[in-house]
Design a protein around this motif. Structure first.
Motif, PDB file in Angstrom:
ATOM      1  N   GLN A  40       0.834  -1.211   0.000  1.00  0.00           N
ATOM      2  CA  GLN A  40       0.000   0.000   0.000  1.00  0.00           C
ATOM      3  C   GLN A  40       0.862   1.251   0.000  1.00  0.00           C
ATOM      4  N   PHE A  41       1.951   1.219   0.774  1.00  0.00           N
ATOM      5  CA  PHE A  41       2.849   2.372   0.835  1.00  0.00           C
ATOM      6  C   PHE A  41       3.438   2.673  -0.541  1.00  0.00           C
ATOM      7  N   ALA A  42       3.985   1.655  -1.190  1.00  0.00           N
ATOM      8  CA  ALA A  42       4.606   1.851  -2.503  1.00  0.00           C
ATOM      9  C   ALA A  42       3.588   2.346  -3.522  1.00  0.00           C
ATOM     10  N   ALA A  43       2.382   1.806  -3.476  1.00  0.00           N
ATOM     11  CA  ALA A  43       1.338   2.243  -4.413  1.00  0.00           C
ATOM     12  C   ALA A  43       0.943   3.692  -4.144  1.00  0.00           C
ATOM     13  N   ARG A  44       0.767   4.043  -2.884  1.00  0.00           N
ATOM     14  CA  ARG A  44       0.343   5.401  -2.524  1.00  0.00           C
ATOM     15  C   ARG A  44       1.340   6.450  -2.991  1.00  0.00           C
ATOM     16  N   TYR A  45       2.637   6.149  -2.867  1.00  0.00           N
ATOM     17  CA  TYR A  45       3.665   7.130  -3.200  1.00  0.00           C
ATOM     18  C   TYR A  45       4.346   6.868  -4.544  1.00  0.00           C
ATOM     19  N   ASN A  46       3.758   5.984  -5.351  1.00  0.00           N
ATOM     20  CA  ASN A  46       4.274   5.651  -6.682  1.00  0.00           C
ATOM     21  C   ASN A  46       5.746   5.239  -6.635  1.00  0.00           C
ATOM     22  N   VAL A  47       6.075   4.399  -5.682  1.00  0.00           N
ATOM     23  CA  VAL A  47       7.442   3.900  -5.502  1.00  0.00           C
ATOM     24  C   VAL A  47       7.539   2.597  -6.284  1.00  0.00           C
ATOM     25  N   ARG A  48       8.169   2.647  -7.460  1.00  0.00           N
ATOM     26  CA  ARG A  48       8.157   1.467  -8.330  1.00  0.00           C
ATOM     27  C   ARG A  48       9.445   1.238  -9.111  1.00  0.00           C
ATOM     28  N   HIS A  49      10.454   2.081  -8.918  1.00  0.00           N
ATOM     29  CA  HIS A  49      11.715   1.933  -9.654  1.00  0.00           C
ATOM     30  C   HIS A  49      12.711   1.126  -8.814  1.00  0.00           C
ATOM     31  N   LEU A  50      13.138  -0.003  -9.344  1.00  0.00           N
ATOM     32  CA  LEU A  50      14.095  -0.861  -8.651  1.00  0.00           C
ATOM     33  C   LEU A  50      15.485  -0.247  -8.792  1.00  0.00           C
ATOM     34  N   VAL A  51      16.018   0.291  -7.690  1.00  0.00           N
ATOM     35  CA  VAL A  51      17.298   0.997  -7.753  1.00  0.00           C
ATOM     36  C   VAL A  51      18.433   0.262  -7.039  1.00  0.00           C
TER      37      VAL A  51
END
Length: 102
Positions: A40-51
């Motif tokens: 939910q956190f990643a979706a809410r803040y658009n965190v999706r780039h594998l760095v």
């Protein structure tokens, strides 16, 4: 399907919001994150780039490493990313070329 313990860091953008996770199947987990179902956190803040990511022999070590990194100061996490990925390249495509995701 064999499990491959992996600790990873996602980012919303360079120096943006970070998310640290652990999984036994990085390919499947990345697909979930890309679809907004990874957390939910990643979706809410658009965190999706594998760095950043690192594989481990054992889930115990991987989980301990994830907890350790989550407890770090933000500046330490940024340094870890930049030591291995100074351009903040999204390694999603690279991972998906060889990672199993059943």
């Amino acid at each position: 399907m064999a499990k491959h313990p992996c600790v990873y860091i996602l980012a919303s953008q360079r120096n943006g919001t970070l998310y640290t996770g652990v999984t036994g199947n990085i390919g499947a987990r990345m697909m979930l994150h890309r679809e907004g179902r990874g957390s939910q956190f990643a979706a809410r803040y658009n965190v999706r780039h594998l760095v950043w990511y690192e594989f481990h022999q054992d889930f115990g070590f991987a989980i301990a490493r994830e907890k350790n990194i989550k407890a770090w100061k933000r500046s330490w996490k940024l340094r870890l990313i930049e030591e291995n990925n100074p351009e903040w390249v999204d390694w999603f495509d690279t991972i998906m070329m060889w990672a199993p995701f059943d």
